[in-house]
Each structure stands twice: as C-alpha cells, then as structure tokens.
Scaffold this motif. Structure first.
Motif, mmCIF file in Angstrom:
data_model
loop_
_atom_site.group_PDB
_atom_site.id
_atom_site.type_symbol
_atom_site.label_atom_id
_atom_site.label_comp_id
_atom_site.label_asym_id
_atom_site.label_seq_id
_atom_site.Cartn_x
_atom_site.Cartn_y
_atom_site.Cartn_z
ATOM 1 N N ASP A 1 84.915 66.918 49.422
ATOM 2 C CA ASP A 1 85.762 66.127 48.122
ATOM 3 C C ASP A 1 85.646 67.120 46.708
ATOM 4 O O ASP A 1 86.010 66.728 45.959
ATOM 5 N N ASN A 2 83.988 67.454 46.755
ATOM 6 C CA ASN A 2 84.433 68.258 45.476
ATOM 7 C C ASN A 2 84.811 69.359 45.275
ATOM 8 O O ASN A 2 85.421 69.382 44.104
ATOM 9 N N ALA A 3 85.095 70.372 47.137
ATOM 10 C CA ALA A 3 86.215 71.017 46.170
ATOM 11 C C ALA A 3 87.942 69.843 45.625
ATOM 12 O O ALA A 3 88.428 71.074 44.676
ATOM 13 N N SER A 4 87.945 68.941 46.309
ATOM 14 C CA SER A 4 89.204 69.150 46.232
ATOM 15 C C SER A 4 89.531 67.623 44.538
ATOM 16 O O SER A 4 90.179 68.424 43.653
ATOM 17 N N PHE A 5 88.261 67.915 44.018
ATOM 18 C CA PHE A 5 87.810 67.542 42.435
ATOM 19 C C PHE A 5 87.878 68.381 41.499
ATOM 20 O O PHE A 5 88.744 68.372 40.805
ATOM 21 N N ILE A 6 87.527 69.437 42.632
ATOM 22 C CA ILE A 6 87.658 70.758 41.064
ATOM 23 C C ILE A 6 89.023 71.427 41.575
ATOM 24 O O ILE A 6 89.540 71.610 40.171
ATOM 25 N N GLY A 7 89.588 71.416 42.403
ATOM 26 C CA GLY A 7 91.179 71.521 42.768
ATOM 27 C C GLY A 7 92.100 70.395 41.809
ATOM 28 O O GLY A 7 93.240 71.147 41.339
ATOM 29 N N ILE A 8 91.490 69.652 41.897
ATOM 30 C CA ILE A 8 92.496 68.708 40.882
ATOM 31 C C ILE A 8 92.131 68.630 39.095
ATOM 32 O O ILE A 8 93.233 69.246 38.483
ATOM 33 N N ALA A 9 90.905 69.319 39.112
ATOM 34 C CA ALA A 9 90.782 70.119 37.396
ATOM 35 C C ALA A 9 91.124 70.895 36.990
ATOM 36 O O ALA A 9 92.327 71.288 35.972
ATOM 37 N N LEU A 10 91.591 72.072 37.978
ATOM 38 C CA LEU A 10 92.366 73.318 38.697
ATOM 39 C C LEU A 10 93.883 73.239 37.833
ATOM 40 O O LEU A 10 94.608 73.539 37.246
ATOM 41 N N MET A 11 94.457 72.285 39.036
ATOM 42 C CA MET A 11 96.235 71.190 38.691
ATOM 43 C C MET A 11 96.670 71.210 37.041
ATOM 44 O O MET A 11 97.421 71.487 37.200
ATOM 45 N N MET B 1 78.495 76.875 29.589
ATOM 46 C CA MET B 1 77.929 76.326 31.803
ATOM 47 C C MET B 1 76.380 77.069 32.114
ATOM 48 O O MET B 1 76.274 76.345 32.515
ATOM 49 N N PHE B 2 76.152 76.909 30.990
ATOM 50 C CA PHE B 2 75.170 76.905 31.023
ATOM 51 C C PHE B 2 74.095 75.839 31.251
ATOM 52 O O PHE B 2 73.076 75.231 31.815
ATOM 53 N N PHE B 3 74.699 74.453 30.784
ATOM 54 C CA PHE B 3 74.627 73.480 31.189
ATOM 55 C C PHE B 3 74.531 72.729 31.891
ATOM 56 O O PHE B 3 74.179 71.187 32.508
ATOM 57 N N VAL B 4 75.198 72.958 33.152
ATOM 58 C CA VAL B 4 75.669 72.698 33.887
ATOM 59 C C VAL B 4 74.352 73.254 35.182
ATOM 60 O O VAL B 4 74.322 74.110 35.774
ATOM 61 N N GLN B 5 73.600 71.740 35.100
ATOM 62 C CA GLN B 5 72.527 72.712 36.202
ATOM 63 C C GLN B 5 73.066 72.083 37.601
ATOM 64 O O GLN B 5 74.083 71.411 38.200
ATOM 65 N N GLY B 6 72.106 72.309 38.905
ATOM 66 C CA GLY B 6 72.905 72.519 40.442
ATOM 67 C C GLY B 6 72.415 70.509 40.432
ATOM 68 O O GLY B 6 71.395 70.006 41.202
ATOM 69 N N SER B 7 73.452 69.707 40.570
ATOM 70 C CA SER B 7 72.783 68.891 40.547
ATOM 71 C C SER B 7 74.112 67.811 40.526
ATOM 72 O O SER B 7 74.588 67.988 39.605
ATOM 73 N N PRO B 8 74.578 66.692 41.817
ATOM 74 C CA PRO B 8 75.729 65.665 41.506
ATOM 75 C C PRO B 8 76.201 65.261 40.379
ATOM 76 O O PRO B 8 77.216 65.728 40.048
ATOM 77 N N SER B 9 75.586 65.253 39.830
ATOM 78 C CA SER B 9 75.966 64.533 38.229
ATOM 79 C C SER B 9 76.013 64.968 36.937
ATOM 80 O O SER B 9 76.970 64.711 36.392
ATOM 81 N N TYR B 10 76.601 66.662 37.543
ATOM 82 C CA TYR B 10 76.936 67.883 36.953
ATOM 83 C C TYR B 10 77.751 68.670 37.184
ATOM 84 O O TYR B 10 79.122 68.960 36.487
ATOM 85 N N LEU B 11 78.491 67.797 38.294
ATOM 86 C CA LEU B 11 79.675 68.378 38.676
ATOM 87 C C LEU B 11 81.063 68.252 37.321
ATOM 88 O O LEU B 11 81.685 68.952 37.505
ATOM 89 N N VAL B 12 80.520 67.342 37.219
ATOM 90 C CA VAL B 12 82.124 66.474 36.266
ATOM 91 C C VAL B 12 82.377 67.498 35.357
ATOM 92 O O VAL B 12 83.331 68.239 35.353
ATOM 93 N N LEU B 13 81.463 67.654 34.477
ATOM 94 C CA LEU B 13 80.804 68.828 33.732
ATOM 95 C C LEU B 13 81.625 69.962 33.426
ATOM 96 O O LEU B 13 82.102 70.808 33.268
ATOM 97 N N GLY B 14 80.832 70.487 34.906
ATOM 98 C CA GLY B 14 81.602 71.638 35.144
ATOM 99 C C GLY B 14 82.583 71.779 35.556
ATOM 100 O O GLY B 14 82.860 73.134 35.507
ATOM 101 N N ALA B 15 84.092 70.926 36.568
ATOM 102 C CA ALA B 15 84.836 71.510 36.462
ATOM 103 C C ALA B 15 85.711 71.148 35.773
ATOM 104 O O ALA B 15 86.818 71.965 35.428
ATOM 105 N N VAL B 16 84.948 69.742 34.476
ATOM 106 C CA VAL B 16 85.861 70.543 33.218
ATOM 107 C C VAL B 16 85.235 71.699 32.905
ATOM 108 O O VAL B 16 86.813 71.965 31.560
ATOM 109 N N LEU B 17 84.589 72.069 32.465
ATOM 110 C CA LEU B 17 84.630 73.376 31.608
ATOM 111 C C LEU B 17 85.954 74.354 32.490
ATOM 112 O O LEU B 17 85.559 75.441 31.932
#
Length: 465
Positions: A84-94, A135-151
């Motif tokens: 699911d996480n990989a799919s979300f990242i893929g959608i962001a890149l799409m 990207m420094f602010f993207v901590q290793g936590s599920p709540s930061y996945l959206v920020l990481g994918a957007v960046l």
C-alpha cells in the motif's frame, strides 16, 4: 581520462550561442559537466538507492503490524501494508509525471527566446535542493509518509524542469564535431559523482556494515538517512554553482509575437505541426527514445528486485553492486562519446540497444548463482550510459539553433508519455509466470520495440520556421 576536444572558435554553433574565445570554452565544458556530477545526489541517492527505499521500509508501516509480524517479511498483513505504501508513492510520482509532461515543453520553449536559460536552470536546481533539504523532516513514522512522498514528487518535477534547460545548454559548450564527447563526458561525470557520493554516505552516515557510521549518528527515526539526504542536498547545490558562474547566458532573441503562458501551448502545437510537415525525424526520434528510455528505466527500477529475489543478493550487496554498476556505466559512457563523434549517435544508440537486449535475455538462462547476475548486470550497465549520452547528442544535432529548450522540453514530455510500458509488462510476465526472473522479458520487449522504432530515424537537421 582526457577532457573532450576544444570547440572550434569559428564553429557555427559557437557563433550562434556563445561569443567567447577558445580559452574560455574548456572551463565551460567542465563547469557544465559538474552539474551532472552533482545531480547524482538526486538521481542515485533520492530516487534510486536511499530515500525512496527509506520510504518503502517498515519504518512507515503501523508499528502494531510490524510487531505482529515478528520479523517475518512474508507476513500477509505486513506485505499488504508495504505494498500500500509503495502504491501511494507510485501515485505521487505518477501525478508528478503528468505535471512534467504538461508543463516541461512550454517552459523550455519560453526559455529559448528570453535569454534566461541559465536563470531557470538555477531556479529549478535550487527548488530541487530545497526539496531535498526538507526531507530531513521526514521522520521514520507512518504519519510522515505523505510528506515524504510529496517531497519526492516535487523534487522529481523540478529536477525534470532543470534538466530541460541543462540539456539544452549542451550546444553552448560544444560543437557539432565534439558534441558526442561532451555529452558523454557529462553523463560519465554523473556516474562518477554517484560513486563518490554513495561511498561517502556509506562511510560517514550509514555505515559500510553496521549503523551507526563513524560519525556516531543514530538510526532513530531514520536520522542517519535524513542527514545523508541533507548532505546530498549540499553536494548538489555546491556542484551546480560552476555552470551558473562559468557558462555565459544565451542572448535574448526577439520574436514577432510575445505570448502569455497558456497561449504558449498554441505555439507548441504550431511547432509540432511544422515538425510534422517540415521534418518528421525529430518526432520519430522523440517517439523511439520515449520507448527505449522507458526500457532503461525498467532496468534501473527492477534490476535490484531481480538481484534480490532471484539471485539472493542482500540489501548491502545490492548497494555494492550499485557502486560497481556506476563505475562500469561511467567508463563506457565517456568512451562512447568518441564513437558518437566518429560514427554518429545513431550507431551508438542502435549498437547499445542490441547489447542491452542480448544481455537482458541472457538473464533468463544463467541459473541462480550470484556471479551470473554480476556478469550480465554489469554488461547491461556498460550499454545504459552510452544510450543516454548519445540520445542527448542526437537530439541536439537535429534541433534547430535557438529552439533547444523547446525541443528538449518535448524530450522530457515524451520520456514520461509511455512510462507505464516497462513496469506494466514486467508485472504482467511476473504475474502470469509467478517467477520474478521472467519480468526481464517485459523489459527486453520494450527495448526491442525502441530499437525497431529507432532504425528508420535519420540524422537530419530539423527546420522550424
């Protein structure tokens, strides 16, 4: 390693682009190529080996799911969460790819006549560096996945926009006689930069075997990875400065009609129709390169997966292979530039595509011993760089003077237009067979299609009124 030959001072391209002396052109080549060197901070570190895999790790999965899995990577709930996480990242890149395809050609077109090609290279490079810093602010936590994918998506957008202007500047630091060597030198510098930076990050931040590295940076909340990305941002920013300081800006060019941003799309359509009527070689090449470049992307994207699942590579061994792959690709890319100038970029592209198809097909028959993948994989890498460099050289040679930004904008667009082919066919063959190894067959088919489309393309100068 020797630098590319000096552009001749009486060159037609030199006269049309930079009115400088012969003594100032060699520093221009080096300064231009250092942007490629620095860009490895985004290509190798952010999109391929470090940040993207960081986002796809278990750090961004619900801790309860991870705890319930008990270290079992095949646990169904964990597998689904990671997918699911990989799919979300893929959608962001799409989404990023769609924006690039829609905007890149117009931005390139508008930079051609404004005399601000270098300015926009600087602006877009700065925005990439800023995204990397954030990207420094993207901590290793599920709540930061959206920020990481957007960046990650934002960085990709502005990196492609910067690439439009950077590639167009090839004609400002080369001539028709040495364009292949200069382009190959730039691509090779990118690979070498990737090697140096990856080794530095491994030694200083991530650790060659165990974390933390010698700087004692902990892995809590992904701190070692986040600081490695910040260091990479500084690296990119520093090596992007020479091209902005050493390479003169193109002169502004007056056009009969100046149009607004949205009206630029009408101008773009006019360019396409004129190319269709006057010289279709540019359009044919853009189509062929879109297909085989997607095949190249498939090699990069799925090569590590095949190495890991079929040949038993550990994550560390995959990273070591990445360094070796960059060494091979860099050497052969620089060497290929001389063949480009002597025999033409089309010969380099066609021969390299044949080499990729043969080496890729060999993966189907070499058993499961790791040494087999090392051999076939490094042979693949020997042909990847030359195609990239020769493609840039080929397009620069057939593009009318003063329209480089516009045409390279189309190049960026078409590169995204069929980006579904390689991953789609890879997934199809894996799904039908249940064997990851057969996914390479999908990539080989895409490369073969690109080769067939490339064969009828002629190296003819385009004419656009």
């Amino acid at each position: 390693m020797s630098l590319p030959d000096q552009p001749a001072p009486d060159s037609e391209v030199a006269a049309a682009t930079i009115g400088t002396t012969d003594q100032t052109r060699r520093p221009g080549v080096v300064a231009w190529a250092l942007w490629d060197w620095g860009s490895a901070a985004f290509n190798a570190v952010v999109t391929t080996f470090v940040f993207s895999t960081y986002l796809a790790s278990t750090l961004f999965v619900d801790p309860e799911i991870v705890a319930a899995a008990g270290g079992d990577r095949d646990d169904p709930a964990l597998v689904k969460a990671l997918a699911d996480n990989a799919s979300f990242i893929g959608i962001a890149l799409m989404v990023a790819g769609i924006l690039i395809a829609a905007v890149a050609p117009v931005l390139g077109q508008r930079s051609d006549g404004s005399g601000r090609r270098k300015l926009w290279l600087g602006v877009n490079t700065f925005l990439v560096v800023a995204a990397m810093g954030a990207m420094f602010f993207v901590q290793g936590s599920p709540s930061y996945l959206v920020l990481g994918a957007v960046l990650l998506a934002v960085g990709n957008i502005f990196f492609e926009f910067a690439g439009v202007n950077y590639n167009a500047m090839l004609v400002q630091v080369s001539t028709k006689q040495n364009m292949g060597r200069v382009s190959g030198f730039g691509w090779g510098m990118g690979y070498v930069g990737g090697i140096v930076l990856l080794i530095l990050l491994l030694v200083l931040f991530i650790g060659l075997v165990d974390s933390p590295g010698p700087l004692g940076i902990t892995t809590d909340n992904g701190l070692s990875i986040r600081l490695a990305i910040v260091a990479s941002a500084i690296w990119f920013g520093a090596f992007a400065l020479p091209v902005l300081l050493k390479v003169p800006e193109i002169p502004a060019r007056e056009r009969q009609v100046r149009v607004g941003f949205f009206r630029s799309y009408a101008v773009l359509w006019g360019t396409l129709t004129k190319l269709w009527r006057g010289n279709r070689q540019v359009l044919m090449f853009l189509l062929a390169s879109a297909v085989f470049r997607d095949g190249l992307a498939g090699v990069f994207t799925f090569g590590a997966i095949i190495a890991q699942q079929v040949f038993g590579f550990s994550s560390t061994l995959v990273l070591y292979f990445a360094v070796a792959a960059n060494v091979v690709a860099g050497i052969f890319t620089m060497l290929s530039g001389r063949f480009d100038d002597r025999f033409g970029p089309k010969v380099v592209i066609v021969v390299s595509l044949i080499g990729l198809i043969v080496a890729g097909s060999a993966v189907l028959f070499i058993g499961s011993a790791p040494i087999g993948f090392w051999i076939a994989g490094l042979i693949l890498c020997a042909f990847v760089g030359p195609i990239q460099a020769a493609s840039r050289s080929f397009l620069a040679r057939i593009t009318p003077p003063g329209r480089e930004g516009e045409i390279f904008g189309l190049y960026a667009t078409t590169g995204r237009a069929v980006s579904f082919l390689a991953p789609g066919l890879f997934a199809l063959f894996v799904g039908l067979s249940g064997d990851t190894r057969l996914g390479i067959l999908g990539i080989v088919i895409v490369l073969l299609a690109g080769l067939l489309l490339m064969l009828p393309v002629k190296s003819k100068q385009a004419t656009i009124d």
